[in-house]
Design a protein around this motif. Structure first.
Motif, PDB file in Angstrom:
ATOM      1  N   SER A  32       0.841  -1.196   0.000  1.00  0.00           N
ATOM      2  CA  SER A  32       0.000   0.000   0.000  1.00  0.00           C
ATOM      3  C   SER A  32       0.873   1.241   0.000  1.00  0.00           C
ATOM      4  O   SER A  32       1.874   1.295   0.721  1.00  0.00           O
ATOM      5  CB  SER A  32      -0.889   0.016   1.254  1.00  0.00           C
ATOM      6  N   PHE A  34       0.977   5.696  -0.328  1.00  0.00           N
ATOM      7  CA  PHE A  34       0.166   6.864  -0.018  1.00  0.00           C
ATOM      8  C   PHE A  34       0.960   8.133  -0.243  1.00  0.00           C
ATOM      9  O   PHE A  34       2.182   8.161  -0.092  1.00  0.00           O
ATOM     10  CB  PHE A  34      -0.289   6.812   1.452  1.00  0.00           C
ATOM     11  N   TYR A  36       0.829  12.027   1.230  1.00  0.00           N
ATOM     12  CA  TYR A  36       0.288  13.007   2.164  1.00  0.00           C
ATOM     13  C   TYR A  36       0.837  14.376   1.783  1.00  0.00           C
ATOM     14  O   TYR A  36       1.983  14.515   1.364  1.00  0.00           O
ATOM     15  CB  TYR A  36       0.712  12.679   3.605  1.00  0.00           C
ATOM     16  N   GLN A  38       1.558  18.255   3.257  1.00  0.00           N
ATOM     17  CA  GLN A  38       1.728  18.990   4.503  1.00  0.00           C
ATOM     18  C   GLN A  38       2.068  20.439   4.192  1.00  0.00           C
ATOM     19  O   GLN A  38       3.161  20.745   3.708  1.00  0.00           O
ATOM     20  CB  GLN A  38       2.827  18.356   5.371  1.00  0.00           C
ATOM     21  N   GLY A  41       3.703  24.495   8.674  1.00  0.00           N
ATOM     22  CA  GLY A  41       3.101  24.733   9.982  1.00  0.00           C
ATOM     23  C   GLY A  41       1.848  23.941  10.260  1.00  0.00           C
ATOM     24  O   GLY A  41       1.212  24.127  11.305  1.00  0.00           O
ATOM     25  N   SER A  43      -0.424  19.981   9.803  1.00  0.00           N
ATOM     26  CA  SER A  43      -0.233  18.537   9.882  1.00  0.00           C
ATOM     27  C   SER A  43      -0.434  17.901   8.508  1.00  0.00           C
ATOM     28  O   SER A  43      -1.110  18.454   7.652  1.00  0.00           O
ATOM     29  CB  SER A  43      -1.234  17.939  10.869  1.00  0.00           C
ATOM     30  N   PRO A  44       0.126  16.721   8.311  1.00  0.00           N
ATOM     31  CA  PRO A  44      -0.077  16.030   7.029  1.00  0.00           C
ATOM     32  C   PRO A  44      -1.536  15.617   6.837  1.00  0.00           C
ATOM     33  O   PRO A  44      -2.245  15.316   7.800  1.00  0.00           O
ATOM     34  CB  PRO A  44       0.808  14.783   7.163  1.00  0.00           C
ATOM     35  N   LEU A  46      -3.951  13.122   4.015  1.00  0.00           N
ATOM     36  CA  LEU A  46      -3.900  12.149   2.932  1.00  0.00           C
ATOM     37  C   LEU A  46      -4.538  12.723   1.671  1.00  0.00           C
ATOM     38  O   LEU A  46      -5.650  13.250   1.719  1.00  0.00           O
ATOM     39  CB  LEU A  46      -4.624  10.871   3.344  1.00  0.00           C
ATOM     40  N   LEU A  88       4.657  14.057   1.269  1.00  0.00           N
ATOM     41  CA  LEU A  88       5.246  12.910   1.952  1.00  0.00           C
ATOM     42  C   LEU A  88       4.754  11.617   1.316  1.00  0.00           C
ATOM     43  O   LEU A  88       3.545  11.402   1.190  1.00  0.00           O
ATOM     44  CB  LEU A  88       4.853  12.916   3.432  1.00  0.00           C
ATOM     45  N   ARG A  92       3.157   1.154   3.320  1.00  0.00           N
ATOM     46  CA  ARG A  92       2.854   0.188   4.374  1.00  0.00           C
ATOM     47  C   ARG A  92       3.742  -1.018   4.169  1.00  0.00           C
ATOM     48  O   ARG A  92       3.707  -1.649   3.119  1.00  0.00           O
ATOM     49  CB  ARG A  92       1.397  -0.223   4.387  1.00  0.00           C
ATOM     50  N   LEU A  99       2.966   2.548   8.884  1.00  0.00           N
ATOM     51  CA  LEU A  99       3.350   3.313   7.709  1.00  0.00           C
ATOM     52  C   LEU A  99       4.775   3.803   7.863  1.00  0.00           C
ATOM     53  O   LEU A  99       5.158   4.245   8.940  1.00  0.00           O
ATOM     54  CB  LEU A  99       2.441   4.510   7.528  1.00  0.00           C
ATOM     55  N   PHE A 101       7.322   6.565   6.364  1.00  0.00           N
ATOM     56  CA  PHE A 101       7.305   7.799   5.594  1.00  0.00           C
ATOM     57  C   PHE A 101       8.680   8.113   5.016  1.00  0.00           C
ATOM     58  O   PHE A 101       9.714   7.840   5.643  1.00  0.00           O
ATOM     59  CB  PHE A 101       6.883   8.972   6.482  1.00  0.00           C
ATOM     60  N   GLY A 102       8.676   8.708   3.837  1.00  0.00           N
ATOM     61  CA  GLY A 102       9.873   9.323   3.314  1.00  0.00           C
ATOM     62  C   GLY A 102      10.088  10.675   3.967  1.00  0.00           C
ATOM     63  O   GLY A 102       9.261  11.140   4.767  1.00  0.00           O
ATOM     64  N   GLN A 103      11.189  11.316   3.630  1.00  0.00           N
ATOM     65  CA  GLN A 103      11.517  12.583   4.281  1.00  0.00           C
ATOM     66  C   GLN A 103      10.742  13.761   3.711  1.00  0.00           C
ATOM     67  O   GLN A 103      10.769  14.852   4.276  1.00  0.00           O
ATOM     68  CB  GLN A 103      13.035  12.859   4.220  1.00  0.00           C
TER      69      GLN A 103
END
Lengths: 111, 113
Positions: A32, A34, A36, A38, A41, A43-44, A46, A88, A92, A99, A101-103
């Motif tokens: 999976s 995804f 995201y 952001q 300032g 939040s991420p 989806l 981002l 999964r 999850l 995450f990449g940077q």
């Protein structure tokens, strides 16, 4: 090697252009994927999910997945200044619902 | 709409203090997560929980513990704060295992002096 890798950017594109954001992952059994978004300032949130090879389109956004190459990308057509954010990639892994995450890639859309 | 509430937006603590970060979600989600976000490193998972009184270590659990006594509340504890724990801490929840849409709180910027 990081489990999920993205170019940190910043990626700068002119308004109206196509922005291409790329992500590679190391775990071959990942199922999976995804994206995201952001805002600075904030939040991420989806914006796209993809589970099978090929393309998935949602409005101006297209997610592309190539499991053989372990590569997932996000295309943003007709980029707008409001698309300026950090994107981002999240994958999964093969253990439960974690999850990874990449940077993140910072995108700047110039008017 | 799902609401994930973190108790503090900004927090300043001293080295060695015990720090509690609180997170509450209002949508009866089973899963809750604590991440920290640092420039250039993305989101890193500290701890997560799939059920009340259940917890599992994430990728960077050292120096942290968690508590989930009620379904809606997930607390992150820094037993003895250190300067390298200065970071943005994000709490998130999702409906249940396998549902990967995470809903994030607004974050707590913790500074440890």
């Amino acid at each position: 090697q990081k489990e999920v890798e993205q170019n940190s950017g910043p990626l700068s594109v002119p308004e109206g252009a196509i922005a291409s954001l790329n992500c590679t992952y190391s775990d071959r059994v990942s199922q999976s994927f995804f994206w995201y978004r952001q805002y600075s300032g904030k939040s991420p949130e989806l914006i796209m999910s993809i589970y099978s090879n090929g393309d998935k389109e949602d409005g101006r956004f297209t997610a592309q997945l190539n499991k053989a190459s372990q590569y997932v990308s996000l295309l943003i057509r007709d980029s707008q200044p409001s698309d300026s954010a950090t994107y981002l990639c999240a994958v999964r892994g093969n253990q439960g619902g974690k999850l990874i995450f990449g940077q993140g890639t910072e995108l700047s859309v110039k008017p | 709409d799902v609401k994930v509430t973190q108790s503090s937006r900004y927090l300043v603590k001293r080295t060695g203090e015990k720090v509690f970060l609180e997170c509450v979600q209002d949508m009866d989600h089973e899963n809750m997560f604590w991440y920290r976000q640092d420039p250039g490193l993305g989101l890193r998972l500290i701890y997560f929980s799939y059920d009340v009184k259940m917890k599992e270590k994430g990728d960077i659990p050292e120096g942290y513990s968690v508590s989930r006594e009620k379904k809606e509340r997930f607390s992150l504890i820094l037993e003895s704060a250190s300067t390298n724990q200065t970071s943005m801490y994000l709490c998130a929840s999702s409906l249940r295992q396998g549902r990967e849409k995470l809903f994030f709180g607004s974050g707590t910027q913790l500074s440890v002096l």
